[in-house]
Enzyme design. Structure first.
Site, mmCIF file in Angstrom:
data_model
loop_
_atom_site.group_PDB
_atom_site.id
_atom_site.type_symbol
_atom_site.label_atom_id
_atom_site.label_comp_id
_atom_site.label_asym_id
_atom_site.label_seq_id
_atom_site.Cartn_x
_atom_site.Cartn_y
_atom_site.Cartn_z
ATOM 1 N N ASN A 32 0.840 -1.215 0.000
ATOM 2 C CA ASN A 32 0.000 0.000 0.000
ATOM 3 C C ASN A 32 0.875 1.266 0.000
ATOM 4 O OD1 ASN A 32 0.987 0.117 2.590
ATOM 5 N ND2 ASN A 32 -1.020 0.170 3.615
ATOM 6 N N SER A 131 11.786 -11.145 14.077
ATOM 7 C CA SER A 131 12.913 -10.283 14.425
ATOM 8 C C SER A 131 13.610 -10.807 15.665
ATOM 9 C CB SER A 131 12.353 -8.887 14.702
ATOM 10 O OG SER A 131 13.302 -8.103 15.386
ATOM 11 N N ALA A 132 14.901 -10.491 15.764
ATOM 12 C CA ALA A 132 15.649 -10.819 16.979
ATOM 13 C C ALA A 132 15.094 -10.068 18.185
ATOM 14 C CB ALA A 132 17.118 -10.475 16.790
ATOM 15 N N THR A 133 14.218 -9.104 17.936
ATOM 16 C CA THR A 133 13.590 -8.392 19.053
ATOM 17 C C THR A 133 12.803 -9.363 19.943
ATOM 18 O OG1 THR A 133 12.316 -6.426 19.635
ATOM 19 C CG2 THR A 133 11.436 -7.740 17.856
ATOM 20 N N TYR A 155 6.016 -2.970 19.310
ATOM 21 C CA TYR A 155 6.460 -3.581 18.052
ATOM 22 C C TYR A 155 6.907 -5.026 18.300
ATOM 23 C CZ TYR A 155 9.710 -4.892 14.340
ATOM 24 O OH TYR A 155 10.373 -5.580 13.356
ATOM 25 N N LYS A 159 5.388 -9.023 17.122
ATOM 26 C CA LYS A 159 6.107 -10.149 16.506
ATOM 27 C C LYS A 159 5.884 -11.428 17.316
ATOM 28 C CE LYS A 159 7.918 -7.963 13.016
ATOM 29 N NZ LYS A 159 7.396 -8.184 11.658
ATOM 30 N N ARG A 237 26.118 -5.483 17.529
ATOM 31 C CA ARG A 237 24.994 -6.109 16.827
ATOM 32 C C ARG A 237 25.494 -7.012 15.716
ATOM 33 N NH1 ARG A 237 23.193 -4.020 20.557
ATOM 34 N NH2 ARG A 237 21.369 -2.669 20.800
ATOM 35 N N ASP A 301 17.878 -0.355 24.760
ATOM 36 C CA ASP A 301 18.955 -1.023 24.010
ATOM 37 C C ASP A 301 19.653 -2.068 24.873
ATOM 38 O OD1 ASP A 301 18.640 0.246 21.626
ATOM 39 O OD2 ASP A 301 20.429 1.504 21.776
HETATM 40 P P1 NAD Z 1 9.626 -1.550 5.254
HETATM 41 O O1 NAD Z 1 8.802 -0.583 6.016
HETATM 42 O O2 NAD Z 1 10.672 -1.018 4.329
HETATM 43 O O3 NAD Z 1 8.670 -2.508 4.406
HETATM 44 C C1 NAD Z 1 7.361 -2.858 4.837
HETATM 45 C C2 NAD Z 1 6.438 -2.654 3.638
HETATM 46 O O4 NAD Z 1 5.112 -3.021 4.014
HETATM 47 C C3 NAD Z 1 6.389 -1.198 3.165
HETATM 48 O O5 NAD Z 1 6.606 -1.162 1.762
HETATM 49 C C4 NAD Z 1 4.958 -0.738 3.503
HETATM 50 O O6 NAD Z 1 4.466 0.199 2.576
HETATM 51 C C5 NAD Z 1 4.213 -2.077 3.470
HETATM 52 N N1 NAD Z 1 3.004 -2.119 4.307
HETATM 53 C C6 NAD Z 1 2.887 -1.781 5.612
HETATM 54 N N2 NAD Z 1 1.622 -2.000 6.030
HETATM 55 C C7 NAD Z 1 0.929 -2.490 4.963
HETATM 56 C C8 NAD Z 1 -0.417 -2.908 4.770
HETATM 57 N N3 NAD Z 1 -1.322 -2.831 5.758
HETATM 58 N N4 NAD Z 1 -0.790 -3.352 3.545
HETATM 59 C C9 NAD Z 1 0.116 -3.417 2.526
HETATM 60 N N5 NAD Z 1 1.404 -3.026 2.659
HETATM 61 C C10 NAD Z 1 1.802 -2.577 3.866
HETATM 62 O O7 NAD Z 1 10.276 -2.559 6.303
HETATM 63 P P2 NAD Z 1 11.416 -3.648 6.097
HETATM 64 O O8 NAD Z 1 12.633 -3.174 6.773
HETATM 65 O O9 NAD Z 1 11.471 -4.073 4.690
HETATM 66 O O10 NAD Z 1 10.817 -4.823 6.996
HETATM 67 C C11 NAD Z 1 10.013 -5.844 6.458
HETATM 68 C C12 NAD Z 1 9.546 -6.749 7.589
HETATM 69 O O11 NAD Z 1 10.698 -7.246 8.281
HETATM 70 C C13 NAD Z 1 8.703 -6.045 8.643
HETATM 71 O O12 NAD Z 1 7.690 -6.933 9.054
HETATM 72 C C14 NAD Z 1 9.679 -5.781 9.770
HETATM 73 O O13 NAD Z 1 9.030 -5.733 11.016
HETATM 74 C C15 NAD Z 1 10.574 -6.998 9.673
HETATM 75 N N6 NAD Z 1 11.918 -6.752 10.248
HETATM 76 C C16 NAD Z 1 12.681 -5.715 9.786
HETATM 77 C C17 NAD Z 1 13.930 -5.477 10.358
HETATM 78 C C18 NAD Z 1 14.786 -4.325 9.887
HETATM 79 O O14 NAD Z 1 15.737 -3.964 10.599
HETATM 80 N N7 NAD Z 1 14.539 -3.729 8.713
HETATM 81 C C19 NAD Z 1 14.409 -6.298 11.397
HETATM 82 C C20 NAD Z 1 13.615 -7.356 11.821
HETATM 83 C C21 NAD Z 1 12.369 -7.579 11.237
HETATM 84 N N1 UFG Z 2 22.891 3.542 17.445
HETATM 85 C C1 UFG Z 2 23.607 4.695 17.704
HETATM 86 N N2 UFG Z 2 23.187 5.852 17.115
HETATM 87 C C2 UFG Z 2 22.108 5.912 16.287
HETATM 88 C C3 UFG Z 2 21.377 4.714 16.023
HETATM 89 C C4 UFG Z 2 21.804 3.547 16.631
HETATM 90 O O1 UFG Z 2 24.576 4.672 18.448
HETATM 91 O O2 UFG Z 2 21.768 6.994 15.797
HETATM 92 C C5 UFG Z 2 23.353 2.277 18.064
HETATM 93 C C6 UFG Z 2 22.340 1.631 18.981
HETATM 94 O O3 UFG Z 2 22.421 2.160 20.253
HETATM 95 C C7 UFG Z 2 22.744 0.152 18.870
HETATM 96 C C8 UFG Z 2 23.278 0.021 17.447
HETATM 97 O O4 UFG Z 2 23.590 1.349 17.023
HETATM 98 O O5 UFG Z 2 23.815 -0.104 19.750
HETATM 99 C C9 UFG Z 2 22.254 -0.558 16.480
HETATM 100 O O6 UFG Z 2 21.042 0.188 16.556
HETATM 101 P P1 UFG Z 2 19.866 0.027 15.483
HETATM 102 O O7 UFG Z 2 18.788 0.983 15.863
HETATM 103 O O8 UFG Z 2 20.413 0.108 14.107
HETATM 104 O O9 UFG Z 2 19.409 -1.477 15.675
HETATM 105 P P2 UFG Z 2 18.781 -2.205 16.963
HETATM 106 O O10 UFG Z 2 19.605 -3.433 17.186
HETATM 107 O O11 UFG Z 2 18.597 -1.302 18.096
HETATM 108 O O12 UFG Z 2 17.328 -2.558 16.440
HETATM 109 C C10 UFG Z 2 17.117 -3.397 15.310
HETATM 110 C C11 UFG Z 2 15.786 -3.051 14.645
HETATM 111 C C12 UFG Z 2 14.654 -3.348 15.578
HETATM 112 C C13 UFG Z 2 14.741 -4.746 16.058
HETATM 113 C C14 UFG Z 2 16.103 -5.029 16.649
HETATM 114 C C15 UFG Z 2 16.262 -6.477 17.008
HETATM 115 O O13 UFG Z 2 15.746 -1.679 14.305
HETATM 116 O O14 UFG Z 2 13.451 -3.209 14.866
HETATM 117 O O15 UFG Z 2 17.118 -4.716 15.713
HETATM 118 O O16 UFG Z 2 16.055 -7.245 15.886
HETATM 119 F F1 UFG Z 2 13.792 -4.941 16.993
#
Ligand code: NAD
Ligand code: UFG
Length: 347
Positions: A32, A131-133, A155, A159, A237, A301
């Site tokens: 979307n 996610s590792a979260t 968030y 998950k 990380r 964090d």
């Molecule tokens: P992103 O936001 O770039 O991609 C998500 C996509 O989903 C977007 O294009 C958005 O427009 C679409 N979307 C959201 N809600 C929608 C809906 N209701 N209907 C249709 N489309 C919709 O995010 P990403 O980084 O590509 O992440 C993809 C998935 O991986 C997510 O579920 C995210 O939680 C998970 N994930 C991401 C990370 C990360 O660090 N990027 C880490 C762990 C898990």
């Molecule tokens: N960090 C900084 N400055 C910044 C941003 C991040 O020092 O401006 C540090 C953070 O404190 C952390 C490291 O960089 O030590 C990585 O931070 P990120 O925000 O890039 O990643 P996180 O590991 O905190 O989080 C990511 C995703 C979350 C997910 C999590 C576990 O963003 O969605 O990994 O999978 F939940």
């Protein structure tokens, strides 16, 4: 073979489209564009030399998702769609419960109904972006899949709930095959520099922030915490190249389709890098200095988070191949060619 990617225009979905197409599948993007740009489709066409099918709409619209499933009869579904900003989820929890959990319920109901009515799949196959979260603040590292799960923000809570929902669906309908992929820290971009991560507003994550400093969009990085019990005091990380992650999705799908068994795996490299190591690697990749200041720890964090990737290697035959330097070089190529992301216009 068609594969439907919900959220396929997003950061990870778009890179997975490339990996799927290169493995001989036909990706169908459902999005979307709530957090992405239609320009992604033009860029994918440029990389692949042919158009990628787009279904523009919302996964919350179950009847429409059913139509999409009937139209394309995908052999598998990859479910990326959802909201992902931890801070926003604390401020607007209902948005996250609605879109992430509600969206997943809607998708699963659409799949179940098409399966029941048409037997469109011999066995429905779904790959889910977890996610590792879900490991919260892990007691030790590296993290294996059987570590206890917890959540520290809405968030992460979504998950956990979606993982539990998928387990319940499999118990009720054992012919479903589900691959739950727990990503660590995806970074980098396709080596063409045509697609990459394009966050709205100020980036929350480290890599896009650092590359935006390098390109001159932001003045300096704040390093959140320099007193962690790590080798240089900054957070550690498991950064994984987004193309390695994309290839992990292809391996997961192939395993679901061929071996027919469900699984949960970590997708990480098994290596940890500190914030300052990432800063130095981007300085090297870009040839530019990254000004930074040491700042207090960011709430929520953890000191260290990295995967034990053994299960993915043994089960899927997949292993991350690209180095931290590859991640930074490719992130920089994308950022420097597209200083304003997809708003930069045609590449
Ligand atoms: P992103 O936001 O770039 O991609 C998500 C996509 O989903 C977007 O294009 C958005 O427009 C679409 N979307 C959201 N809600 C929608 C809906 N209701 N209907 C249709 N489309 C919709 O995010 P990403 O980084 O590509 O992440 C993809 C998935 O991986 C997510 O579920 C995210 O939680 C998970 N994930 C991401 C990370 C990360 O660090 N990027 C880490 C762990 C898990
Ligand atoms: N960090 C900084 N400055 C910044 C941003 C991040 O020092 O401006 C540090 C953070 O404190 C952390 C490291 O960089 O030590 C990585 O931070 P990120 O925000 O890039 O990643 P996180 O590991 O905190 O989080 C990511 C995703 C979350 C997910 C999590 C576990 O963003 O969605 O990994 O999978 F939940």
């Amino acid at each position: 073979m068609n594969i439907l990617l919900t959220g396929g225009a997003g950061y990870i979905g778009s890179h997975t489209c490339v990996a799927l197409a290169q493995a001989g599948f036909h990706p169908v993007v459902l999005d979307n564009f709530s957090n992405s740009s239609p320009e992604v489709l033009a860029r994918l066409e440029k990389i692949l030399g042919r158009p990628v099918v787009l279904e523009r709409g919302d996964i919350l619209d179950t009847a429409w998702v059913e139509q999409v499933l009937r139209r394309h009869a995908p052999a598998g579904v990859m479910h990326f769609a959802g909201d992902k900003a931890v801070g926003e989820s604390v401020a607007q929890p209902l948005k996250y419960f609605h879109n992430n959990i509600g969206g997943s319920i809607s998708l699963l109901r659409a799949m179940a109904s098409v399966h029941a009515a048409q037997g469109a799949w011999t066995t429905p196959a779904l790959v889910f972006s977890s996610s590792a979260t879900v490991y919260g603040d892990p007691a030790s590292v590296p993290i294996t899949e059987d570590f206890p799960r917890s959540h520290t923000n809405p968030y992460g809570h979504t998950k956990l709930v979606i993982e539990d929902m998928l387990a319940a669906v499999q118990r009720s309908a054992p012919d479903w095959r589900v691959g739950v992929l727990r990503y660590f820290n995806p970074v980098g971009a396709h080596p063409s520099g045509l697609i990459g991560e394009d966050p709205n507003g100020i980036p929350n994550n480290l890599m896009p922030y650092v590359t935006q400093v390098a390109v001159g969009r932001r003045e300096r990085l704040s390093v959140y915490g320099s007193d962690y019990p790590t080798r240089d005091g900054t957070g550690v990380r498991d950064y994984i190249h987004v193309m390695d992650l994309a290839e992990g999705h292809v391996a997961a799908l192939q395993h679901l389709l061929q071996a027919g068994e469900s699984f949960t795996v970590n997708l990480g490299t098994g290596l940890g890098n500190s914030v300052l190591e990432v800063v130095r690697a981007v300085e090297q990749a870009s040839g530019r200095p990254i000004p930074y200041q040491l700042a207090p720890r960011r709430a929520g964090d953890v000191a260290e988070c990295y995967a034990d990737p053994t299960r993915a290697r043994e089960l899927l035959g997949w292993k991350a191949r690209r180095s931290l330097q590859d991640m930074c070089t490719d992130a920089w190529r994308w950022q420097s060619a597209n200083p304003d992301g997809y708003r930069t216009g045609a590449a």
